[in-house]
Structure formats: structure tokens, C-alpha cells
Write a protein that holds these residues in place. Structure first.
Motif, mmCIF file in Angstrom:
data_model
loop_
_atom_site.group_PDB
_atom_site.id
_atom_site.type_symbol
_atom_site.label_atom_id
_atom_site.label_comp_id
_atom_site.label_asym_id
_atom_site.label_seq_id
_atom_site.Cartn_x
_atom_site.Cartn_y
_atom_site.Cartn_z
ATOM 1 N N GLY A 196 80.294 72.616 55.226
ATOM 2 C CA GLY A 196 80.089 71.295 54.652
ATOM 3 C C GLY A 196 78.627 70.882 54.629
ATOM 4 N N ARG A 197 77.744 71.859 54.736
ATOM 5 C CA ARG A 197 76.296 71.595 54.713
ATOM 6 C C ARG A 197 75.637 72.613 53.783
ATOM 7 N N ARG A 198 74.612 72.172 53.110
ATOM 8 C CA ARG A 198 73.915 73.099 52.234
ATOM 9 C C ARG A 198 73.033 74.029 53.072
ATOM 10 N N PRO A 199 72.713 75.214 52.523
ATOM 11 C CA PRO A 199 71.869 76.163 53.259
ATOM 12 C C PRO A 199 70.507 75.555 53.614
ATOM 13 N N SER A 200 70.029 75.871 54.799
ATOM 14 C CA SER A 200 68.770 75.318 55.308
ATOM 15 C C SER A 200 67.590 75.616 54.391
ATOM 16 N N PHE A 201 67.581 76.802 53.774
ATOM 17 C CA PHE A 201 66.421 77.172 52.968
ATOM 18 C C PHE A 201 66.244 76.280 51.744
ATOM 19 N N LEU A 202 67.271 75.519 51.402
ATOM 20 C CA LEU A 202 67.121 74.592 50.276
ATOM 21 C C LEU A 202 66.241 73.409 50.637
ATOM 22 N N THR A 203 66.008 73.193 51.942
ATOM 23 C CA THR A 203 65.096 72.134 52.375
ATOM 24 C C THR A 203 63.703 72.684 52.675
ATOM 25 N N ASP A 204 63.633 73.957 53.054
ATOM 26 C CA ASP A 204 62.349 74.581 53.386
ATOM 27 C C ASP A 204 62.526 76.093 53.295
ATOM 28 N N LEU A 205 61.758 76.736 52.436
ATOM 29 C CA LEU A 205 61.899 78.179 52.237
ATOM 30 C C LEU A 205 61.614 78.993 53.502
ATOM 31 N N ALA A 206 60.907 78.409 54.457
ATOM 32 C CA ALA A 206 60.647 79.119 55.717
ATOM 33 C C ALA A 206 61.955 79.480 56.415
ATOM 34 N N TYR A 207 63.022 78.760 56.132
ATOM 35 C CA TYR A 207 64.304 79.077 56.747
ATOM 36 C C TYR A 207 64.820 80.450 56.325
ATOM 37 N N LEU A 208 64.312 81.000 55.247
ATOM 38 C CA LEU A 208 64.686 82.370 54.890
ATOM 39 C C LEU A 208 64.208 83.349 55.963
ATOM 40 N N LEU A 209 63.125 83.016 56.646
ATOM 41 C CA LEU A 209 62.654 83.829 57.771
ATOM 42 C C LEU A 209 63.361 83.454 59.072
ATOM 43 N N ILE A 210 63.844 82.236 59.168
ATOM 44 C CA ILE A 210 64.477 81.771 60.399
ATOM 45 C C ILE A 210 65.858 82.386 60.584
ATOM 46 N N GLY A 211 66.597 82.612 59.519
ATOM 47 C CA GLY A 211 67.940 83.195 59.648
ATOM 48 C C GLY A 211 67.946 84.465 60.491
ATOM 49 N N PRO A 212 67.134 85.465 60.152
ATOM 50 C CA PRO A 212 67.099 86.676 60.989
ATOM 51 C C PRO A 212 66.615 86.397 62.419
ATOM 52 N N ALA A 213 65.659 85.489 62.564
ATOM 53 C CA ALA A 213 65.151 85.153 63.900
ATOM 54 C C ALA A 213 66.232 84.461 64.726
ATOM 55 N N TRP A 214 67.023 83.612 64.090
ATOM 56 C CA TRP A 214 68.114 82.909 64.768
ATOM 57 C C TRP A 214 69.129 83.906 65.316
ATOM 58 N N LEU A 215 69.496 84.885 64.486
ATOM 59 C CA LEU A 215 70.433 85.907 64.947
ATOM 60 C C LEU A 215 69.821 86.739 66.072
ATOM 61 N N MET A 216 68.553 87.101 65.945
ATOM 62 C CA MET A 216 67.906 87.898 66.981
ATOM 63 C C MET A 216 67.815 87.111 68.284
ATOM 64 N N ASP A 217 67.516 85.829 68.195
ATOM 65 C CA ASP A 217 67.466 84.993 69.389
ATOM 66 C C ASP A 217 68.820 85.008 70.090
ATOM 67 N N LYS A 218 69.897 84.864 69.323
ATOM 68 C CA LYS A 218 71.241 84.884 69.894
ATOM 69 C C LYS A 218 71.550 86.249 70.509
ATOM 70 N N LEU A 219 71.156 87.325 69.836
ATOM 71 C CA LEU A 219 71.396 88.672 70.355
ATOM 72 C C LEU A 219 70.635 88.894 71.663
ATOM 73 N N LEU A 220 69.367 88.508 71.699
ATOM 74 C CA LEU A 220 68.567 88.691 72.914
ATOM 75 C C LEU A 220 69.157 87.888 74.076
ATOM 76 N N ARG A 221 69.653 86.704 73.787
ATOM 77 C CA ARG A 221 70.288 85.890 74.842
ATOM 78 C C ARG A 221 71.564 86.561 75.343
ATOM 79 N N ARG A 222 72.371 87.090 74.420
ATOM 80 C CA ARG A 222 73.615 87.779 74.821
ATOM 81 C C ARG A 222 73.315 89.009 75.669
ATOM 82 N N LEU A 223 72.181 89.640 75.409
ATOM 83 C CA LEU A 223 71.780 90.818 76.188
ATOM 84 C C LEU A 223 71.127 90.432 77.518
ATOM 85 N N GLY A 224 71.052 89.131 77.766
ATOM 86 C CA GLY A 224 70.472 88.655 79.017
ATOM 87 C C GLY A 224 68.970 88.679 79.052
ATOM 88 N N LEU A 225 68.352 88.659 77.873
ATOM 89 C CA LEU A 225 66.901 88.719 77.790
ATOM 90 C C LEU A 225 66.273 87.326 77.650
#
Length: 162
Positions: free
Chosen positions: A129-158
Motif C-alpha cells: 500500500g506504499r509506492r516504491p521508495s525510489f520514486l521519492t529519491d533515486l538514491a533508494y535504488l542503491l539503498i535496496g541492496p544495502a538494506w538487504l545486506m544490512d539484514k543479512l549481516l545482522r542475521r549472521l550476527g555481524l
């Protein structure tokens, strides 16, 4: 849209992105579609012809990855290092596919996957029910992969990667 004075920290970017990605189905679709879209970008750029005096196939793709890495490095060295490993793995996969399939088949394959993955992203956002973040700021196209990596590193206990 967040209004913060001065430059945003990576944690600010990630927290803002998280607010637009709360629904479990949208999150699942992002875990599938964002890596596919990143690979597609790598692969499509890999097929752009390169003058022999500049280098070999993949030159433009690696050049864009260097720029993305520099942006990540500026905001989070830990995420940048982790994403660099992903870039290298995607480059190795793409080079293998380039040699096996040839540039045109690789390009058309990447275009097809790209289209399907973006449909998945928009379905996720429709469910959210929300539009994609990159429609407000194109930098979010770089944030998507970083967001997933942040979650992965946290799950790995890093810990906090931002």
C-alpha cells in the motif's frame, strides 16, 4: 519523505527504507527481486560494447559498480565491503554466462528477468500500500541492496552494518 538537516547517515537511509517495507510479502518479494535486479543491471551493462582500447566486455558494468561502491563506502564501509563481495560474485557469474550464452542471449535473458523482477517489486508495493521508495529519491535504488545486506549481516550476527 524524510527531511533531515545535512547529509543522511546510512542508518537514516535504511530506517527510512524499512518504513516503506513492512508487509511480510513485500519484504519476501524484495529478497527475491532486488538481487535479481542488481544482477540484471550488471549483466545488461556487461553487454554494452567496449572499444578495444578501453578494455573488454564488462568494462562499463564494473565502472558503474565502482561508482556504486564509492557511494556505499562514503556511507558505510562495512556495507560497502560486503556489497563488494556480492559485486565480485555477480561479475564472475556474469562473465561465465557471457562466455556460455554470448552477449545477445545474455542481454535478452537479463531484460526478461529485469522485467519480471520489477513486476514483483510493484506487486509487493501494491500489497504494502506504499509506492516504491525510489520514486521519492533515486538514491533508494542503491539503498535496496544495502538494506538487504544490512539484514543479512545482522542475521549472521555481524551487528549493525550501518
Amino acid at each position: 519523505m524524510d527531511i533531515t538537516p545535512g547529509p543522511r547517515s546510512m542508518r537514516d537511509w535504511l530506517d527510512s527504507y524499512s518504513r516503506d517495507h513492512q508487509h511480510p510479502t513485500n519484504r519476501l518479494l524484495h529478497w527475491i527481486c532486488v538481487p535479481l535486479i542488481v544482477w540484471c543491471a550488471v549483466a545488461m551493462l556487461w553487454t554494452v560494447p567496449v572499444p578495444s582500447m578501453l578494455g573488454r566486455p564488462g568494462f562499463w558494468s564494473v565502472g558503474v559498480q565502482v561508482l556504486a561502491f564509492a557511494w556505499y563506502w562514503k556511507h558505510s564501509r562495512r556495507l560497502a565491503g560486503a556489497l563488494l563481495i556480492v559485486f565480485v560474485l555477480l561479475d564472475l557469474l556474469t562473465e561465465l554466462l557471457y562466455r556460455q550464452l554470448g552477449p545477445m542471449t545474455l542481454l535478452w535473458s537479463a531484460l526478461g528477468v529485469f522485467a519480471v523482477a520489477w513486476v514483483g517489486q510493484f506487486i509487493g508495493h501494491a500489497i504494502e500500500g506504499r509506492r516504491p521508495s525510489f520514486l521519492t529519491d533515486l538514491a533508494y535504488l542503491l539503498i535496496g541492496p544495502a538494506w538487504l545486506m544490512d539484514k543479512l549481516l545482522r542475521r549472521l550476527g555481524l551487528g549493525d552494518a550501518a
